[in-house]
Design a protein around this motif. Structure first.
Motif, short mmCIF file in Angstrom:
data_model
loop_
_atom_site.label_atom_id
_atom_site.label_comp_id
_atom_site.label_asym_id
_atom_site.label_seq_id
_atom_site.Cartn_x
_atom_site.Cartn_y
_atom_site.Cartn_z
N SER A 228 0.82 -1.14 0.09
CA SER A 228 0.12 -0.03 0.05
C SER A 228 0.80 1.31 0.18
CB SER A 228 -0.98 0.09 1.09
OG SER A 228 -1.84 -1.23 1.29
N GLY A 231 -1.95 7.85 -0.38
CA GLY A 231 -2.54 8.62 -1.46
C GLY A 231 -2.42 10.32 -1.12
N ARG A 237 -3.75 3.36 -0.78
CA ARG A 237 -3.85 2.82 -2.12
C ARG A 237 -3.08 1.64 -2.35
NH1 ARG A 237 -4.22 8.03 -6.00
NH2 ARG A 237 -4.32 6.42 -7.50
N GLU A 260 -3.48 -1.43 -9.54
CA GLU A 260 -4.14 -1.06 -8.44
C GLU A 260 -5.41 -1.30 -8.15
OE1 GLU A 260 -4.74 3.57 -6.46
OE2 GLU A 260 -3.79 3.37 -8.45
N GLU A 362 -8.88 11.39 -10.74
CA GLU A 362 -8.75 11.95 -9.42
C GLU A 362 -9.96 12.96 -9.51
OE1 GLU A 362 -7.17 10.99 -6.82
OE2 GLU A 362 -5.91 9.40 -7.84
#
Length: 605
Positions: A228, A231, A237, A260, A362
């Motif tokens: 991980s 973020g 993430r 991912e 995003e």
């Protein structure tokens, strides 16, 4: 692995001492203080630096035919403490051959453990494997390469009452698809592993965004990993990486991939164990060439995630040529892995960013006027790049600018001679790529008459970076196929122009590593025969009848070259291996039929 107790990095690599062919797979071992300069744990000679080795005569029966890949952690596996003990989790092999296309021999692979109390100078294998057999009911294609790390994000998802370590393995189910089995163990005892289920369950030879964009997931996973990264908003993430076997297409025999995904808890039917499901949201290729068997670790010293992979040689299977070379394979440059954010870009007419791809959207502006995206970023470790440049014997700077079709040899300004090197770093920026450009890039390892030459180019029409090797060597045995990888510059919303293409090229004799915009990488091989195949230059080609005499098709600027890198104290590889001589070859031997089971286990050369 980084050992914080002794402030040492550890490199473990698979090898077959005194051989150049696959077989008797063992672990070699070297240590470093800085990830730049390395020392063999005992000596470079013969098998001196073995850490782990299989032995048919050993009382430990489960790894008699090989010690396959795995993970090292700077903890005591029996109590989870950082007390100076180092632990290796590895796949122990007791039956061969094993391959995803063969019927699996029951009991071939087990997951085993070894410990060191002296910083890795010596190792003691634990008598019994920590995991004896694959998941019940799986008709497996393989089950190996344990990747072991703590993962606080998974602890939270699974609502663990105490910290755990997690293990994923490379595997697959025949006729169903590749698999990534997930296990957990309490941090206080890493000998007690519980199978939680399959983390990820792809179908046969699937591709998330199309083979030309995200590769093929094949039929069996090897060298799987799970980690991980934080973020931008502080949330975790989740990423996997893996080697995919069986999804071969022209230019790609097997794949080194990343993905991912979102991880959600689930309760497998008939099981009391809570598990998690990995649901892919973006996927891509970690290396478009020959870098394979990626491993990864968290560099606590510098608070960063690192990938490190291995590149095999491409000598067309020629045993005499491989023995003449005297080695097989090399480690690539370690890479820092991170989340790359690109603010305010414009999607393409075909909706490339909005569809399945290697990018996550995003933010979306009003009426879709712009997107802000993120992806899996990677770059060669900055301190290694800096150290290579510092050892350069020559430095050449070419301002460059707009140009038309043609080839320009890079020459020294002071005397007009070619810039020449077998080992060098080249950096440049490509921009303003016109619609008539077919190829733009660089030629390396070139002879003066062009008989041998290797071309590294961006092809805007195919959205590919390509390495053309059809004239890279006069040797007929070596692989001369074109290697390619998908790359598409993003269009910036502020000016509706494509982003600059920033290129880094590292050449170490036969090994080529190419990085583009800190999110694309390729490793490949070339084997020039001629001693004078050491030139380099800039190459541009245009559509037929286009751009003749036109100097404004594309801009190639800020071209910088550092030649003769890596040399120190008179040693060609003195920066990386200061204690190895220029010729560190050991005597090559052949294994007879008694050691290879008549060639069934391995070829013996």
């Amino acid at each position: 692995m980084y050992d914080p107790v002794r402030d040492e990095y550890h490199l473990f690599y698979q090898w077959n001492p005194n051989h150049v062919g696959w077989g008797n797979i063992s672990w070699g071992h070297a240590i470093s203080r800085d990830l730049i300069s390395w020392t063999d744990i005992r000596s470079w000679r013969d098998a001196s630096s073995q850490a782990l080795v299989g032995n048919p005569n050993s009382p430990i029966k489960h790894d008699q035919l090989g010690v396959f890949s795995g993970t090292a952690q700077p903890i005591n596996a029996f109590n989870g403490q950082q007390d100076g003990t180092l632990s290796i989790f590895y796949t122990a092999v007791s039956a061969l051959p094993t391959h995803w296309t063969f019927p699996y021999i029951p009991g071939t692979e087990k997951q085993a453990l070894a410990l060191s109390k002296d910083g890795g100078r010596t190792w003691e294998k634990v008598a019994n494997p920590v995991i004896m057999e694959p998941p019940e009911g799986w008709n497996i294609t393989g089950w190996r390469d344990p990747y072991v790390e703590p993962n606080p994000a998974l602890d939270e998802i699974l609502k663990q009452t105490e910290p755990h370590y997690y293990m994923v393995l490379g595997s697959g189910i025949k006729g169903v698809g590749p698999r990534m089995p997930l296990y957990s163990a309490p941090a206080t005892d890493l000998t007690k592993w519980t199978f939680l289920g399959a983390l990820w369950e792809p179908g046969l030879n699937e591709s998330f965004a199309g083979v030309e964009i995200s590769g093929s997931q094949g039929f069996n996973f090897e060298m799987s990993g799970l980690y991980s990264l934080p973020g931008a908003d502080g949330t975790d993430r989740h990423f996997t990486f893996f080697g995919a076997e069986g999804g071969s297409i022209e230019g790609h025999f097997r794949w080194t991939l990343w993905a991912e995904g979102a991880m959600t808890p689930r309760y497998p039917a008939g099981s009391a164990n809570k598990s998690v499901e990995f649901q892919t949201v973006a996927a891509g290729v970690a290396d478009w060439g020959k870098l394979y068997a990626l491993s990864s670790f968290w560099d606590k010293k510098n608070e960063r995630r690192i990938y490190w992979g291995w590149s095999e040689d491409e000598l067309g299977g020629s045993v005499p040529l491989t023995r003449a070379l005297g080695y097989q394979g090399a480690m690539g440059i370690p890479r820092e892995v991170f989340i790359q954010y690109v603010d305010k870009v414009v999607d393409t007419e075909d909706g490339y960013l909005s569809k399945r791809s290697s990018f996550v959207v995003e933010e979306m502006g009003k009426k879709g006027k712009y997107l802000s995206v993120s992806t899996h970023g990677m770059r060669p470790l900055p301190e290694i790049v800096k150290a290579l440049k510092k050892t350069a014997g020559g430095f050449y700077n070419f301002k460059g600018g707009k140009r038309g079709p043609g080839f320009e040899t890079l020459k020294q300004k002071k005397n007009g001679k070619r810039v020449e090197a077998k080992r060098f770093v080249l950096e440049a920026t490509i921009s303003d790529v016109g619609c008539d450009v077919d190829e733009v890039g660089f030629v390396v390892r070139a002879s003066p008459d062009g008989e041998e030459t290797t071309k590294i180019v961006y092809n805007p029409k195919l959205h590919q970076v390509q390495v053309h090797r059809d004239r890279s060597s006069l040797l007929p045995q070596v692989d001369n196929s074109t290697v390619w990888g998908h790359f598409r510059p993003l269009v910036l919303a502020k000016n509706k122009q494509e982003e600059d293409i920033k290129v880094q090229i590292f050449v170490d004799s036969s090994l080529l590593e190419i990085y583009v915009n800190e999110r694309w990488a390729m490793t490949t091989r070339v084997y020039p025969w001629r001693d004078d195949s050491v030139g380099m230059g800039i190459h541009v080609s245009a559509a037929e009848g286009k751009g003749q005499g036109d100097s404004k098709l594309v801009a190639v600027k800020d071209v910088k070259v550092w030649t003769g890198v890596g040399k120190r104290n008179g040693l060609e590889g003195g920066l990386v291996w200061p204690e190895r001589p220029n010729n560190s070859s050991s005597k090559l031997v052949w294994d007879g039929p008694e050691k290879t089971n008549g060639g069934v286990w391995w070829p013996g050369f």
